[in-house]
Write an enzyme that holds these catalytic residues in place. Structure first.
Site, PDB file in Angstrom:
ATOM      1  N   SER A  51      -3.431  -7.543   2.315  1.00 42.76           N
ATOM      2  CA  SER A  51      -3.696  -7.489   3.756  1.00 42.76           C
ATOM      3  C   SER A  51      -4.255  -8.808   4.272  1.00 42.76           C
ATOM      4  O   SER A  51      -3.887  -9.263   5.355  1.00 42.76           O
ATOM      5  CB  SER A  51      -4.689  -6.360   4.069  1.00 42.76           C
ATOM      6  OG  SER A  51      -4.124  -5.108   3.825  1.00 42.76           O
TER       7      SER A  51
ATOM      8  N   HIS B 266       0.841  -1.205   0.000  1.00 41.38           N
ATOM      9  CA  HIS B 266       0.000   0.000   0.000  1.00 41.38           C
ATOM     10  C   HIS B 266       0.875   1.252   0.000  1.00 41.38           C
ATOM     11  O   HIS B 266       0.628   2.198  -0.750  1.00 41.38           O
ATOM     12  CB  HIS B 266      -0.891   0.052   1.250  1.00 41.38           C
ATOM     13  CG  HIS B 266      -1.948  -0.983   1.324  1.00 41.38           C
ATOM     14  ND1 HIS B 266      -2.134  -1.753   2.451  1.00 41.38           N
ATOM     15  CD2 HIS B 266      -2.905  -1.367   0.442  1.00 41.38           C
ATOM     16  CE1 HIS B 266      -3.155  -2.577   2.254  1.00 41.38           C
ATOM     17  NE2 HIS B 266      -3.637  -2.354   1.043  1.00 41.38           N
TER      18      HIS B 266
ATOM     19  N   ARG C 232      -1.670  -5.652  -8.909  1.00 38.26           N
ATOM     20  CA  ARG C 232      -0.694  -6.690  -8.606  1.00 38.26           C
ATOM     21  C   ARG C 232      -0.574  -7.704  -9.721  1.00 38.26           C
ATOM     22  O   ARG C 232       0.477  -8.282  -9.941  1.00 38.26           O
ATOM     23  CB  ARG C 232      -1.086  -7.419  -7.320  1.00 38.26           C
ATOM     24  CG  ARG C 232      -1.012  -6.568  -6.086  1.00 38.26           C
ATOM     25  CD  ARG C 232      -1.558  -7.317  -4.912  1.00 38.26           C
ATOM     26  NE  ARG C 232      -2.985  -7.535  -5.148  1.00 38.26           N
ATOM     27  CZ  ARG C 232      -3.887  -7.685  -4.214  1.00 38.26           C
ATOM     28  NH1 ARG C 232      -3.535  -7.694  -2.961  1.00 38.26           N
ATOM     29  NH2 ARG C 232      -5.160  -7.851  -4.501  1.00 38.26           N
TER      30      ARG C 232
ATOM     31  N   LYS D 269     -19.314  -4.261   7.706  1.00 41.29           N
ATOM     32  CA  LYS D 269     -18.161  -5.153   7.613  1.00 41.29           C
ATOM     33  C   LYS D 269     -17.243  -5.050   8.826  1.00 41.29           C
ATOM     34  O   LYS D 269     -16.209  -5.692   8.871  1.00 41.29           O
ATOM     35  CB  LYS D 269     -17.346  -4.836   6.351  1.00 41.29           C
ATOM     36  CG  LYS D 269     -18.025  -5.238   5.067  1.00 41.29           C
ATOM     37  CD  LYS D 269     -17.086  -5.054   3.905  1.00 41.29           C
ATOM     38  CE  LYS D 269     -17.699  -5.571   2.626  1.00 41.29           C
ATOM     39  NZ  LYS D 269     -16.785  -5.432   1.495  1.00 41.29           N
TER      40      LYS D 269
END
Length: 169
Positions: free
Chosen positions: A129, A17, A92, A41
């Site tokens: 993460s 990040h 990515r 969430k």
């Protein structure tokens, strides 16, 4: 002034990040790291939105043109409210591109915000993460994948959760 946003949940913030944030900071006059604050969430998150924003503020301190804010709702609404012209997203893999392109096209249909794709540096191309949390939960060493202070908080939180789970039996 050219403003960009780097959105995400950042649960927790990783060196991947920060690679994207730092590169965005060199391209734009101001970068807002926007932390998604989704109450529905919150039970699946390891860290609260306040904790995530605190860690990000500390991690982003080296860049004077970066600030951290929380947001709810549509990212495009946040962009309009803060006069942000670009969304910066790290990619990515090719599989990221398919999803992110759809999202970029949807965002463009809602407002005049552009999406800028930045390929992740090869050293962080595998990093997520969710993987950091999973590996750390099973005792793996993630110390090189997150800032030192995040690693400490991650270890503490995992230990707290393990103690809670053990107490429940």
């Amino acid at each position: 002034m050219r403003r960009a946003v780097c959105p995400g949940s950042f649960d927790p913030v990783t060196n991947g990040h920060l690679d994207i944030v730092g590169r965005a900071a060199s391209l734009f006059d101001e970068v807002v790291v926007a932390v998604g604050v989704n109450k529905s969430k919150s039970s699946s998150r390891l860290f609260s939105s306040d904790e995530r924003m605190d860690m990000l503020r500390r991690a982003c301190a080296p860049w004077e043109n970066v600030r951290v804010e929380g947001f709810t709702g549509l990212l495009t609404d946040f962009c309009v409210e803060h006069d942000i012209q670009a969304i910066v997203k790290g990619l990515r893999a090719v599989s990221d591109f398919d999803y992110e392109l759809q999202m970029a096209q949807m965002n463009a249909s809602l407002t005049d915000v552009e999406t800028v794709f930045v390929p992740t540096s090869p050293e962080w191309s595998f990093l997520a993460s969710s993987l950091v949390k999973e590996v750390a939960t099973y005792g793996g060493d993630v110390s090189t994948l997150v800032p030192d202070f995040v690693h400490e908080r991650l270890a503490e939180r995992i230990a707290e959760n393990a103690a809670k789970n053990a107490a429940r039996g």
